[in-house]
Design a protein around this motif. Structure first.
Motif, PDB file in Angstrom:
ATOM      1  N   LEU A 103       0.826  -1.213   0.000  1.00 53.39           N
ATOM      2  CA  LEU A 103       0.000   0.000   0.000  1.00 53.39           C
ATOM      3  C   LEU A 103       0.860   1.262   0.000  1.00 53.39           C
ATOM      4  O   LEU A 103       0.563   2.223  -0.700  1.00 53.39           O
ATOM      5  CB  LEU A 103      -0.948  -0.008   1.203  1.00 53.39           C
ATOM      6  CG  LEU A 103      -2.049  -1.070   1.159  1.00 53.39           C
ATOM      7  CD1 LEU A 103      -2.885  -1.030   2.435  1.00 53.39           C
ATOM      8  CD2 LEU A 103      -2.943  -0.890  -0.066  1.00 53.39           C
ATOM      9  N   GLY A 104       1.930   1.250   0.772  1.00 51.79           N
ATOM     10  CA  GLY A 104       2.836   2.405   0.789  1.00 51.79           C
ATOM     11  C   GLY A 104       3.411   2.685  -0.586  1.00 51.79           C
ATOM     12  O   GLY A 104       3.508   3.829  -1.026  1.00 51.79           O
ATOM     13  N   LYS A 105       3.778   1.596  -1.278  1.00 50.11           N
ATOM     14  CA  LYS A 105       4.317   1.729  -2.636  1.00 50.11           C
ATOM     15  C   LYS A 105       3.255   2.289  -3.581  1.00 50.11           C
ATOM     16  O   LYS A 105       3.555   3.132  -4.429  1.00 50.11           O
ATOM     17  CB  LYS A 105       4.755   0.358  -3.154  1.00 50.11           C
ATOM     18  CG  LYS A 105       6.079  -0.103  -2.607  1.00 50.11           C
ATOM     19  CD  LYS A 105       7.153   0.126  -3.646  1.00 50.11           C
ATOM     20  CE  LYS A 105       8.526  -0.095  -3.059  1.00 50.11           C
ATOM     21  NZ  LYS A 105       9.547   0.628  -3.793  1.00 50.11           N
ATOM     22  N   VAL A 106       2.032   1.792  -3.463  1.00 47.47           N
ATOM     23  CA  VAL A 106       0.950   2.260  -4.341  1.00 47.47           C
ATOM     24  C   VAL A 106       0.729   3.758  -4.124  1.00 47.47           C
ATOM     25  O   VAL A 106       0.665   4.529  -5.091  1.00 47.47           O
ATOM     26  CB  VAL A 106      -0.365   1.484  -4.085  1.00 47.47           C
ATOM     27  CG1 VAL A 106      -1.520   2.124  -4.835  1.00 47.47           C
ATOM     28  CG2 VAL A 106      -0.211   0.035  -4.510  1.00 47.47           C
ATOM     29  N   ILE A 107       0.666   4.167  -2.864  1.00 47.00           N
ATOM     30  CA  ILE A 107       0.435   5.585  -2.581  1.00 47.00           C
ATOM     31  C   ILE A 107       1.605   6.415  -3.117  1.00 47.00           C
ATOM     32  O   ILE A 107       1.410   7.481  -3.706  1.00 47.00           O
ATOM     33  CB  ILE A 107       0.239   5.822  -1.069  1.00 47.00           C
ATOM     34  CG1 ILE A 107      -0.994   5.052  -0.577  1.00 47.00           C
ATOM     35  CG2 ILE A 107       0.070   7.310  -0.761  1.00 47.00           C
ATOM     36  CD1 ILE A 107      -1.158   5.055   0.923  1.00 47.00           C
ATOM     37  N   GLY A 108       2.822   5.895  -2.943  1.00 48.42           N
ATOM     38  CA  GLY A 108       4.005   6.593  -3.457  1.00 48.42           C
ATOM     39  C   GLY A 108       3.945   6.776  -4.966  1.00 48.42           C
ATOM     40  O   GLY A 108       4.119   7.874  -5.485  1.00 48.42           O
ATOM     41  N   GLY A 109       3.660   5.698  -5.689  1.00 48.51           N
ATOM     42  CA  GLY A 109       3.592   5.763  -7.148  1.00 48.51           C
ATOM     43  C   GLY A 109       2.447   6.647  -7.615  1.00 48.51           C
ATOM     44  O   GLY A 109       2.583   7.419  -8.565  1.00 48.51           O
ATOM     45  N   ALA A 110       1.316   6.541  -6.916  1.00 41.92           N
ATOM     46  CA  ALA A 110       0.153   7.343  -7.276  1.00 41.92           C
ATOM     47  C   ALA A 110       0.445   8.831  -7.075  1.00 41.92           C
ATOM     48  O   ALA A 110       0.047   9.666  -7.891  1.00 41.92           O
ATOM     49  CB  ALA A 110      -1.058   6.920  -6.448  1.00 41.92           C
ATOM     50  N   THR A 111       1.176   9.144  -6.021  1.00 45.26           N
ATOM     51  CA  THR A 111       1.524  10.547  -5.768  1.00 45.26           C
ATOM     52  C   THR A 111       2.365  11.113  -6.909  1.00 45.26           C
ATOM     53  O   THR A 111       2.098  12.206  -7.414  1.00 45.26           O
ATOM     54  CB  THR A 111       2.300  10.683  -4.442  1.00 45.26           C
ATOM     55  OG1 THR A 111       1.582  10.010  -3.415  1.00 45.26           O
ATOM     56  CG2 THR A 111       2.482  12.140  -4.061  1.00 45.26           C
ATOM     57  N   ASP A 112       3.375  10.334  -7.321  1.00 40.72           N
ATOM     58  CA  ASP A 112       4.220  10.768  -8.447  1.00 40.72           C
ATOM     59  C   ASP A 112       3.346  11.098  -9.653  1.00 40.72           C
ATOM     60  O   ASP A 112       3.467  12.155 -10.280  1.00 40.72           O
ATOM     61  CB  ASP A 112       5.172   9.641  -8.877  1.00 40.72           C
ATOM     62  CG  ASP A 112       6.190   9.284  -7.795  1.00 40.72           C
ATOM     63  OD1 ASP A 112       6.135   9.888  -6.709  1.00 40.72           O
ATOM     64  OD2 ASP A 112       7.022   8.396  -8.043  1.00 40.72           O
ATOM     65  N   SER A 113       2.451  10.160  -9.963  1.00 40.28           N
ATOM     66  CA  SER A 113       1.626  10.278 -11.149  1.00 40.28           C
ATOM     67  C   SER A 113       0.678  11.478 -11.058  1.00 40.28           C
ATOM     68  O   SER A 113       0.473  12.201 -12.039  1.00 40.28           O
ATOM     69  CB  SER A 113       0.835   8.983 -11.288  1.00 40.28           C
ATOM     70  OG  SER A 113       0.413   8.822 -12.589  1.00 40.28           O
TER      71      SER A 113
END
Lengths: 257, 322
Positions: A103-113
């Motif tokens: 989940l942390g990774k998903v939020i991180g990637g989503a933030t970038d995008s």
């Protein structure tokens, strides 16, 4: 604070720091879509016409979706990188559950995008306001609403990227698998052409492609034209986000080192 | 109560049995060494104990928690310093520690305190805001060691902790690890192929070869098994038959013009040995080392220079490839 929440925040913190340091990621993610919009859109736009719309304005939501698609899926490659440098072991040996790491990774990637798309939306607003792309009128409302749609899209796509990355051991493998996925998803999404007049053999592929509904939602929000309607569009992109998060937590549980 | 109890722990990869029915108990506060050549199964054992890989059969308890049934509880009890660099080099030293503190749910105020403490300990305070990219191999190793201690683990696992470090840093780290184990009552499990390291640091050592424990005891006890001092004589024409008749010599090895003898109380008998053996070029008398013990049990020498591709080298190789 709950240890899992702090764990998610920890992973997010790290992804943001990396994003902040690696400026080239952001530059690439902005320049490429703008080139598509101006050169591809300008070139092809002079040859074809779409009822009632400037071609560049028509593909602007499509180009946004393209940016989300490519940067989100490619985010998955960083998990391969983490494996290579053994940073992943440091994270996996901590008490934080694999679900939270995912989940942390998903939020991180989503933030970038989302940051990239926010910048693209501002660029789109400038292009519209200065009549570089006639007929592209972005408002505060469409800006915010677009980002909501993009949030669901990027969540799904980052999850898919991470699922691929979690099962891969090399960059080459990741690139091979992801490009087999990326180009069909992109070209069959209606990002670059209207989907109401497609040949019969392409139409079903477009219909089952979830990106189609993301593009359609963005086009509705930004241009007010839509094929399926917002309810159908959002049902698909939210449904996909839920499904891919479930699949992703499963993939991380099964991930081998 | 032992802090680690290993029962029939086994890991198989297709045809290879990396760890074979391992049984072992490690006491609280102990510094325990797993000593063995490359591929002996040391790292695999550590990976299973830290729940990063699952055993094929058998299990272990760490701090009272089963590694198969309760991996989350196990992970909360342990710290691990990996053989390969596992810090993020796009972050600074401080940021890596902060990230670690968050992963281990240390509240912010306490976290800052411990980061400061750890940075001082590994002497990186002055460079905490520099990107890890710009650290030397030794600095990065120190940072990761400090990081492994930051959450006050009950058990600390160190996989080849001093590989690729200069002797000075190595000595420093040894003293530090020892002090820590004594003062904080942390149990330390260390894998190494440096004999000196195991000898200096460990309360007990298990010599592991092909996934099995072949010897297990305190280094001094292990050396007693050799049964005397080691006398190495360089000689062209040794009179081996005569030497073998001397009652106080328990073992004779001849290799490339060098005769190795195991002698009870060598200083007393050296004169007689030298008279008996013939025209000697040079002679050396020493106490047995763990290398001798290793040779005794496995029939092979452990080569200290053939590390599993030096820690720092691999970073460099990896960087140049990508």
């Amino acid at each position: 604070m709950n240890s899992e929440i702090r764990g998610i925040l920890a992973i997010w913190y790290r992804e943001l720091k990396v994003f902040q340091r690696e400026k080239s990621r952001l530059v690439g993610a902005i320049v490429t879509p703008v080139l598509w919009l101006l050169i591809f859109g300008g070139g092809l736009g002079s040859a074809i016409s779409i009822t009632g719309l400037n071609y560049q304005a028509f593909i602007f939501p499509g180009i946004l979706a393209q940016s989300v698609l490519f940067s989100s899926i490619f985010f998955g490659i960083y998990i391969v990188w983490d494996k290579k440098i053994d940073f992943l072991k440091e994270v996996l040996v901590s008490p934080v559950s694999r679900t939270s790491i995912f989940l942390g990774k998903v939020i991180g990637g989503a933030t970038d995008s989302m940051i990239q798309c926010a910048i693209l939306l501002v660029i789109g607003w400038i292009f519209g306001a200065f009549n570089i792309i006639p007929g592209l009128h972005l408002t505060i409302f469409s800006f915010i609403f677009s980002l909501v749609a993009i949030a669901f899209m990027t969540t799904s796509l980052v999850s898919i990227g991470l699922i691929i990355g979690s099962q891969m051991e090399s960059f080459e493998g990741f690139q091979l698998v992801s490009s087999f996925l990326l180009f069909p998803l992109f070209f069959l999404s209606g990002a670059l052409f209207p989907i109401n007049r497609l040949p019969a053999w392409i139409a079903p592929f477009t219909f089952i492609n979830p990106i189609t509904y993301g593009v359609d939602a963005l086009r509705h929000i930004i241009l007010g034209v839509s094929q399926y309607g917002l309810l159908a569009d959002f049902s698909v992109i939210i449904g996909l986000a839920v499904a891919t998060i479930i699949a992703g937590t499963f993939a991380f549980e099964k991930m081998k080192l | 109560m032992p802090i680690i109890e290993i029962k029939n722990l086994t890991k198989k990869y297709r045809d290879i049995t990396a760890v074979d029915q391992l049984n072992l108990q490690i006491e609280e506060g102990e510094i325990f060494g797993l000593l063995g050549p490359n591929g002996a199964g040391k790292t695999t054992t550590l990976m299973m104990l830290t729940t990063l890989i699952k055993p094929s059969s058998g299990t272990a308890k760490v701090n009272g928690f089963d590694i198969v049934k309760n991996p989350d509880k196990v992970r909360s009890s342990i710290g691990m310093v990996f053989q390969d660099p596992s810090s993020d080099d796009t972050l600074t030293g401080y940021e890596n520690l902060k990230l670690h503190g968050m992963l281990y749910n240390i509240p912010p105020v306490e976290r800052e305190k411990r980061i400061k403490e750890v940075l001082e300990l590994v002497e990186l305070t002055g460079r905490k805001n520099e990107l890890v990219k710009n650290y030397s191999g030794g600095m990065r190793r120190r940072l990761e060691l400090g990081r492994g201690l930051m959450h006050y683990p009950k058990v600390l696992f160190l996989d080849e902790p001093t590989l690729g470090l200069d002797p000075q840093t190595r000595d420093h780290l040894w003293r530090y690890i020892e002090d820590l184990a004594r003062r904080m009552h942390i149990s330390v499990i260390i894998t190494t192929h440096y004999m000196e390291e195991a000898d200096m640091l460990c309360d007990r050592v298990a010599i592991i070869d092909s996934g099995k424990i072949v010897a297990l005891d305190a280094p001094s006890k292990l050396k007693e098994i050799i049964g005397g001092d080691v006398v190495t004589i360089k000689i062209k024409e040794p009179k081996i038959d005569l030497i073998k008749q001397l009652p106080y010599i328990s073992k004779v090895d001849v290799k490339d013009g060098i005769v190795s003898l195991t002698v009870a109380n060598a200083s007393e008998h050296l004169a007689e040995i030298l008279q008996t053996i013939g025209q000697v070029d040079s002679v050396e008398v020493r106490q047995p080392t763990l290398s001798d013990v290793f040779l005794h049990y496995t029939g092979r020498e452990i080569r200290e220079d053939s590390a599993e591709g030096g820690w720092a080298d691999r970073v460099i190789n990896f960087r140049s490839k990508h």
